[in-house]
Scaffold this motif. Structure first.
Motif, PDB file in Angstrom:
ATOM      1  N   ALA A  12     -22.191  58.986  45.461  1.00 42.07           N
ATOM      2  CA  ALA A  12     -22.035  60.572  44.914  1.00 42.07           C
ATOM      3  C   ALA A  12     -20.779  61.224  45.492  1.00 42.07           C
ATOM      4  N   SER A  13     -20.376  60.820  46.660  1.00 43.70           N
ATOM      5  CA  SER A  13     -19.266  61.565  47.112  1.00 43.70           C
ATOM      6  C   SER A  13     -18.060  60.372  47.549  1.00 43.70           C
ATOM      7  N   THR A  14     -17.988  59.419  46.540  1.00 41.11           N
ATOM      8  CA  THR A  14     -16.833  58.623  46.837  1.00 41.11           C
ATOM      9  C   THR A  14     -15.600  58.834  45.847  1.00 41.11           C
ATOM     10  N   VAL A  71     -12.464  49.573  46.102  1.00 42.62           N
ATOM     11  CA  VAL A  71     -11.858  50.066  44.907  1.00 42.62           C
ATOM     12  C   VAL A  71     -11.810  51.619  44.821  1.00 42.62           C
ATOM     13  N   VAL A  72     -13.018  52.351  45.049  1.00 43.63           N
ATOM     14  CA  VAL A  72     -13.049  53.657  45.162  1.00 43.63           C
ATOM     15  C   VAL A  72     -12.023  54.245  46.163  1.00 43.63           C
ATOM     16  N   SER A  73     -12.274  53.722  47.221  1.00 42.41           N
ATOM     17  CA  SER A  73     -11.167  54.196  48.489  1.00 42.41           C
ATOM     18  C   SER A  73      -9.755  53.941  47.872  1.00 42.41           C
ATOM     19  N   ASN A  74      -9.353  52.837  47.395  1.00 40.47           N
ATOM     20  CA  ASN A  74      -7.764  52.603  46.706  1.00 40.47           C
ATOM     21  C   ASN A  74      -7.553  53.715  45.822  1.00 40.47           C
ATOM     22  N   PHE A  75      -8.623  53.741  44.920  1.00 42.45           N
ATOM     23  CA  PHE A  75      -8.599  54.625  43.757  1.00 42.45           C
ATOM     24  C   PHE A  75      -8.118  56.187  44.341  1.00 42.45           C
ATOM     25  N   ASN A  76      -8.927  56.603  45.290  1.00 43.96           N
ATOM     26  CA  ASN A  76      -8.576  57.871  45.938  1.00 43.96           C
ATOM     27  C   ASN A  76      -7.509  58.161  46.717  1.00 43.96           C
ATOM     28  N   LYS A  77      -6.942  57.059  47.334  1.00 46.42           N
ATOM     29  CA  LYS A  77      -5.554  57.003  48.011  1.00 46.42           C
ATOM     30  C   LYS A  77      -4.515  57.097  46.866  1.00 46.42           C
ATOM     31  N   THR A  78      -4.699  56.346  45.811  1.00 43.16           N
ATOM     32  CA  THR A  78      -3.666  56.503  44.631  1.00 43.16           C
ATOM     33  C   THR A  78      -3.693  57.859  43.961  1.00 43.16           C
ATOM     34  N   VAL A  79      -4.910  58.322  43.882  1.00 44.26           N
ATOM     35  CA  VAL A  79      -4.698  59.714  43.036  1.00 44.26           C
ATOM     36  C   VAL A  79      -4.108  60.831  44.376  1.00 44.26           C
ATOM     37  N   ASN A  80      -4.654  60.703  45.387  1.00 44.11           N
ATOM     38  CA  ASN A  80      -3.777  61.416  46.393  1.00 44.11           C
ATOM     39  C   ASN A  80      -2.319  61.238  46.401  1.00 44.11           C
ATOM     40  N   ALA A  81      -1.896  60.063  46.632  1.00 43.18           N
ATOM     41  CA  ALA A  81      -0.277  59.656  46.607  1.00 43.18           C
ATOM     42  C   ALA A  81       0.522  60.454  45.275  1.00 43.18           C
ATOM     43  N   PHE A  82      -0.097  60.158  44.296  1.00 44.79           N
ATOM     44  CA  PHE A  82       0.473  60.851  43.165  1.00 44.79           C
ATOM     45  C   PHE A  82       0.416  62.417  43.089  1.00 44.79           C
ATOM     46  N   ALA A  83      -0.646  62.870  43.746  1.00 43.12           N
ATOM     47  CA  ALA A  83      -0.750  64.371  43.453  1.00 43.12           C
ATOM     48  C   ALA A  83       0.283  64.824  44.448  1.00 43.12           C
ATOM     49  N   TYR A  84       0.387  64.061  45.643  1.00 44.19           N
ATOM     50  CA  TYR A  84       1.308  64.642  46.591  1.00 44.19           C
ATOM     51  C   TYR A  84       2.803  64.867  45.809  1.00 44.19           C
ATOM     52  N   HIS A  85       3.167  63.945  44.785  1.00 48.79           N
ATOM     53  CA  HIS A  85       4.442  64.123  44.029  1.00 48.79           C
ATOM     54  C   HIS A  85       4.015  64.848  42.772  1.00 48.79           C
ATOM     55  N   HIS A  86       3.117  65.751  42.640  1.00 52.18           N
ATOM     56  CA  HIS A  86       2.756  66.457  41.685  1.00 52.18           C
ATOM     57  C   HIS A  86       2.621  65.691  40.356  1.00 52.18           C
ATOM     58  N   ILE A  87       1.980  64.495  40.374  1.00 52.26           N
ATOM     59  CA  ILE A  87       1.627  64.073  39.094  1.00 52.26           C
ATOM     60  C   ILE A  87       0.135  63.708  39.257  1.00 52.26           C
ATOM     61  N   SER A  88      -0.422  64.274  38.015  1.00 53.37           N
ATOM     62  CA  SER A  88      -1.909  64.295  37.773  1.00 53.37           C
ATOM     63  C   SER A  88      -2.354  62.750  37.329  1.00 53.37           C
ATOM     64  N   LEU A  89      -3.445  62.790  37.813  1.00 55.32           N
ATOM     65  CA  LEU A  89      -4.039  61.393  37.162  1.00 55.32           C
ATOM     66  C   LEU A  89      -5.504  61.824  36.773  1.00 55.32           C
ATOM     67  N   ASN A  90      -5.662  63.256  36.145  1.00 54.25           N
ATOM     68  CA  ASN A  90      -6.963  63.732  35.785  1.00 54.25           C
ATOM     69  C   ASN A  90      -7.693  62.937  34.584  1.00 54.25           C
ATOM     70  N   ASP A  91      -6.616  62.213  33.727  1.00 58.67           N
ATOM     71  CA  ASP A  91      -7.444  61.401  32.615  1.00 58.67           C
ATOM     72  C   ASP A  91      -8.139  60.114  33.134  1.00 58.67           C
ATOM     73  N   ILE A  92      -7.824  59.876  34.314  1.00 62.14           N
ATOM     74  CA  ILE A  92      -8.547  58.668  34.966  1.00 62.14           C
ATOM     75  C   ILE A  92      -9.705  59.107  36.020  1.00 62.14           C
ATOM     76  N   HIS A  93      -9.664  60.141  36.303  1.00 59.62           N
ATOM     77  CA  HIS A  93     -10.623  60.546  37.406  1.00 59.62           C
ATOM     78  C   HIS A  93     -12.287  59.903  37.022  1.00 59.62           C
ATOM     79  N   PRO A  94     -12.641  59.720  35.852  1.00 63.24           N
ATOM     80  CA  PRO A  94     -14.049  59.241  35.457  1.00 63.24           C
ATOM     81  C   PRO A  94     -14.186  57.698  35.793  1.00 63.24           C
ATOM     82  N   VAL A  95     -12.831  57.068  36.189  1.00 62.60           N
ATOM     83  CA  VAL A  95     -12.950  55.522  36.016  1.00 62.60           C
ATOM     84  C   VAL A  95     -14.069  54.986  37.337  1.00 62.60           C
ATOM     85  N   PRO A  96     -14.144  55.736  38.493  1.00 59.33           N
ATOM     86  CA  PRO A  96     -15.148  55.211  39.454  1.00 59.33           C
ATOM     87  C   PRO A  96     -16.495  55.394  39.284  1.00 59.33           C
TER      88      PRO A  96
END
Length: 156
Positions: A12-14, A71-96
């Motif tokens: 639930a919290s991944t 996979v989920v940990s790496n997904f979150n790291k990727t989302v965070n890295a893109f977000a740091y550069h103000h690039i949203s990955l909102n469309d793939i948030h449901p993937v995990p």
């Protein structure tokens, strides 16, 4: 394995679906996005490989679960890295969450190649959605002065 035996861990919290860029710590260097994407893609490949091993009795449900968590940990790291550069990955948030649901169904069955054949198309479809979501950010990332890793994605 019976369906009630899976999952043995709480998922639930991944995922972190509401990332506030102001709360993200700066990456150690600008290579953070390429490294995060590379790790994510490699972990999705590992997930497919461990599922094949599970289907033939050469990997346990726990090993599949551990690989999913990676996979989920790496997904979150990727989302965070893109977000740091103000690039949203909102469309793939449901993937995990989507991936977890398919894995729960699959691992609720007795391991066999036939069961894997039944669920693998859904796993691949979700991973393809992830890949396409990342690919759509290549131009944005490049315009910010970065380069995305070129890792070929294998559907099998």
């Amino acid at each position: 394995m019976n369906a009630h035996n899976y999952p043995s861990r709480s998922y639930a919290s991944t995922t972190n679906n509401n990332i506030n860029p102001s709360q993200i710590q700066a990456p150690n260097n600008q290579a953070d996005v390429p490294n995060a994407v590379r790790s994510l893609l490699l972990s999705t490949k590992s997930l497919q490989e461990i599922l094949k091993l599970w289907s033939t009795g050469h990997a346990t449900e726990g090993e599949v679960s551990d690989t999913y968590i990676t996979v989920v940990s790496n997904f979150n790291k990727t989302v965070n890295a893109f977000a740091y550069h103000h690039i949203s990955l909102n469309d793939i948030h449901p993937v995990p969450t989507e991936l977890r649901a398919v894995l729960e169904q699959c691992l609720g069955e007795d391991p066999s190649p036939a069961i894997l054949d039944q669920y693998m198309p859904q796993v691949r479809q979700i991973l393809y959605k992830l890949l396409k979501g990342l690919q759509t950010r290549q131009d944005t990332w490049r315009s910010a002065g970065g380069r995305m890793p070129m890792i070929p994605y294998e559907s099998r």
